[in-house]
Motif scaffolding. Structure first.
Motif, PDB file in Angstrom:
ATOM      1  N   PRO A   1       0.834  -1.209   0.000  1.00 26.23           N
ATOM      2  CA  PRO A   1       0.000   0.000   0.000  1.00 26.23           C
ATOM      3  C   PRO A   1       0.865   1.254   0.000  1.00 26.23           C
ATOM      4  N   TRP A   2       0.365   2.299  -0.605  1.00 28.88           N
ATOM      5  CA  TRP A   2       1.120   3.536  -0.695  1.00 28.88           C
ATOM      6  C   TRP A   2       0.151   4.714  -0.690  1.00 28.88           C
ATOM      7  N   VAL A   3       0.704   5.889  -0.455  1.00 30.89           N
ATOM      8  CA  VAL A   3      -0.087   7.114  -0.405  1.00 30.89           C
ATOM      9  C   VAL A   3       0.453   8.069  -1.453  1.00 30.89           C
ATOM     10  N   LYS A   4      -0.435   8.613  -2.259  1.00 32.27           N
ATOM     11  CA  LYS A   4      -0.018   9.587  -3.264  1.00 32.27           C
ATOM     12  C   LYS A   4      -0.061  10.981  -2.643  1.00 32.27           C
ATOM     13  N   THR A   5       1.098  11.611  -2.532  1.00 31.91           N
ATOM     14  CA  THR A   5       1.230  12.942  -1.956  1.00 31.91           C
ATOM     15  C   THR A   5       1.797  13.888  -3.000  1.00 31.91           C
ATOM     16  N   ASN A   6       1.191  15.047  -3.132  1.00 30.64           N
ATOM     17  CA  ASN A   6       1.735  16.068  -4.021  1.00 30.64           C
ATOM     18  C   ASN A   6       2.892  16.739  -3.297  1.00 30.64           C
ATOM     19  N   LEU A   7       4.086  16.351  -3.624  1.00 35.65           N
ATOM     20  CA  LEU A   7       5.267  16.823  -2.908  1.00 35.65           C
ATOM     21  C   LEU A   7       5.586  18.274  -3.213  1.00 35.65           C
ATOM     22  N   LYS A   8       5.082  18.775  -4.316  1.00 31.79           N
ATOM     23  CA  LYS A   8       5.370  20.148  -4.707  1.00 31.79           C
ATOM     24  C   LYS A   8       4.494  21.159  -3.971  1.00 31.79           C
ATOM     25  N   THR A   9       3.350  20.705  -3.487  1.00 30.74           N
ATOM     26  CA  THR A   9       2.457  21.608  -2.752  1.00 30.74           C
ATOM     27  C   THR A   9       2.353  21.256  -1.267  1.00 30.74           C
ATOM     28  N   LEU A  10       3.050  20.208  -0.839  1.00 28.04           N
ATOM     29  CA  LEU A  10       2.991  19.759   0.552  1.00 28.04           C
ATOM     30  C   LEU A  10       3.464  20.862   1.496  1.00 28.04           C
ATOM     31  N   ALA A  11       2.607  21.237   2.454  1.00 28.95           N
ATOM     32  CA  ALA A  11       2.971  22.253   3.443  1.00 28.95           C
ATOM     33  C   ALA A  11       3.690  21.588   4.605  1.00 28.95           C
ATOM     34  N   ALA A  12       4.599  22.343   5.246  1.00 31.19           N
ATOM     35  CA  ALA A  12       5.391  21.779   6.338  1.00 31.19           C
ATOM     36  C   ALA A  12       5.594  22.835   7.418  1.00 31.19           C
ATOM     37  N   SER A  13       4.720  22.814   8.419  1.00 31.74           N
ATOM     38  CA  SER A  13       4.860  23.750   9.540  1.00 31.74           C
ATOM     39  C   SER A  13       6.041  23.364  10.419  1.00 31.74           C
ATOM     40  N   ALA A  14       6.357  22.068  10.439  1.00 33.96           N
ATOM     41  CA  ALA A  14       7.545  21.521  11.095  1.00 33.96           C
ATOM     42  C   ALA A  14       8.164  20.541  10.100  1.00 33.96           C
ATOM     43  N   PRO A  15       9.437  20.134  10.306  1.00 31.60           N
ATOM     44  CA  PRO A  15      10.048  19.202   9.361  1.00 31.60           C
ATOM     45  C   PRO A  15       9.157  17.995   9.097  1.00 31.60           C
ATOM     46  N   THR A  16       8.923  17.725   7.830  1.00 30.47           N
ATOM     47  CA  THR A  16       8.030  16.658   7.396  1.00 30.47           C
ATOM     48  C   THR A  16       8.809  15.682   6.526  1.00 30.47           C
ATOM     49  N   VAL A  17       8.718  14.401   6.865  1.00 32.20           N
ATOM     50  CA  VAL A  17       9.488  13.361   6.189  1.00 32.20           C
ATOM     51  C   VAL A  17       8.549  12.507   5.339  1.00 32.20           C
ATOM     52  N   VAL A  18       8.941  12.296   4.083  1.00 27.52           N
ATOM     53  CA  VAL A  18       8.204  11.394   3.191  1.00 27.52           C
ATOM     54  C   VAL A  18       9.170  10.314   2.736  1.00 27.52           C
ATOM     55  N   TRP A  19       8.798   9.063   2.996  1.00 24.93           N
ATOM     56  CA  TRP A  19       9.637   7.903   2.686  1.00 24.93           C
ATOM     57  C   TRP A  19       9.130   7.241   1.414  1.00 24.93           C
ATOM     58  N   PHE A  20      10.047   6.867   0.517  1.00 25.48           N
ATOM     59  CA  PHE A  20       9.676   6.285  -0.766  1.00 25.48           C
ATOM     60  C   PHE A  20      10.042   4.807  -0.871  1.00 25.48           C
ATOM     61  N   GLY A  21      10.280   4.167   0.272  1.00 25.47           N
ATOM     62  CA  GLY A  21      10.744   2.784   0.272  1.00 25.47           C
ATOM     63  C   GLY A  21      12.256   2.740   0.270  1.00 25.47           C
TER      64      GLY A  21
END
Length: 346
Positions: A70-90
């Motif tokens: 399973p995976w989640v599709k996130t728009n990384l170009k518009t992702l807001a980050a009020s604090a450091p936000t980590v996205v893992w791609f495997g």
């Protein structure tokens, strides 16, 4: 077509330091006998472990999941980050997004790990993120030059969008060979730091090795990293076996809000964390939260593909370590409750 593929394979092998770059390495205290050295020597340095032969001849099932992860599709170009936000791609590929900068670590989006396409194929469900999905990269961080951490085809597609690359000593030679501007490369030895807009990056020791050509070993350095983002501190372990260096890093640079530590592919115990060891390393580092990486994408060792996470959770519970296990592509913002859904067990 065969000639084109063969040319690509040769190009992907990169180019080890030579000339003035090699002469600079010769002056470093951890570069001896024509190669970089670990802090602790391998118990039997005469043993040459043929990793590929071991994988192909002695596999245990199931080394690959029988379903798409399973995976989640996130728009990384518009992702807001009020604090450091980590996205893992495997595996070990990560994007760290802050208000000030985008940091991409060890990106491998070619759906295989190695110079020859199709040999070390990625698991189903892990192939949905590509170079084109990444936002502009303020800082690219590479831990070492192995193919599952430094991918030529991915780098070639990202090259124009990278403002600065931070790499261990010698790894810059590969990037230059692939057409990257030398003025945008910062090479660090262990315990050296660089301050860039929005982030301070410090290379720290790791117990591993390097090579992209079978006959040339340890010509470039390997490293873990301390990543300071304002008041937040993250530790990225890259690849490396367990040792006293974790406790030393914890005392010198910790505590950490998040430790990203390898979990899996431990066919070489000396240079990879084994069963349960990521939890102990997190304790040594004084990390408030542990997120496993280096798993759930490539079948690089003989163990069942989900064994690493199951044993890690057991060890973490015994040691009182909090663990965050997001799905591929699922953002995690520091300060939020850890992701604890068991998505890998169907």
């Amino acid at each position: 077509m065969t000639a084109v593929v063969g040319c690509g394979v040769i190009k992907s092998m990169g180019n080890n330091p030579d000339g003035a770059a090699l002469a600079r390495l010769d002056t470093l205290p951890n570069y001896k006998d024509s190669g970089f050295q670990n802090l602790v020597k391998r118990p039997d340095s005469t043993v040459k472990h043929n990793r590929l032969f071991s994988i192909l001849s002695n596999r245990r099932q199931p080394i690959r999941p029988c379903y798409k992860l399973p995976w989640v599709k996130t728009n990384l170009k518009t992702l807001a980050a009020s604090a450091p936000t980590v996205v893992w791609f495997g595996h070990s590929s990560l994007l760290i997004k802050t208000i000030d900068c985008n940091i991409l670590i060890d990106p491998v989006f070619s759906n295989h790990a190695g110079p020859v396409p199709g040999v070390m194929r990625a698991f189903g469900g892990t192939k949905h993120y590509h170079a084109k999905d990444m936002p502009p990269i303020d800082v690219l961080i590479i831990s070492h030059d192995h193919y599952d951490h430094l991918d030529y085809r991915t780098f070639k597609k990202l090259r124009a969008s990278i403002k600065m690359a931070v790499v261990p000593m010698g790894v810059g030679s590969h990037l230059i060979y692939w057409g990257f501007d030398p003025g945008k490369i910062i090479e660090l030895n262990w315990n050296q730091s660089v301050t860039l807009p929005g982030v301070i990056v410090t290379a720290t020791p790791a117990q591993h090795h390097s090579n992209r050509k079978f006959t040339q070993h340890d010509k470039t350095l390997w490293a873990s990293y301390v990543i300071q983002l304002g008041s937040y501190r993250l530790f990225y372990g890259g690849d490396g076996g367990y040792g006293t260096h974790f406790e030393q890093i914890g005392r010198r640079y910790g505590p950490f809000d998040l430790a990203l530590l390898e979990c899996g592919q431990y066919n070489q115990p000396y240079v990879h964390l084994g069963l349960g060891q990521p939890a102990q390393a997190a304790v040594d580092l004084r990390a408030r939260l542990l997120q496993p990486i280096h798993w759930a994408k490539f079948p690089e060792a003989n163990h069942p593909w989900d064994e690493p996470i199951e044993t890690l959770l057991q060890a973490a519970q015994k040691l009182g370590v909090q663990v965050n296990v997001p799905r591929i592509g699922e953002p995690y913002t520091l300060g939020d409750p850890p992701r604890q859904v068991i998505w890998w067990d169907f």
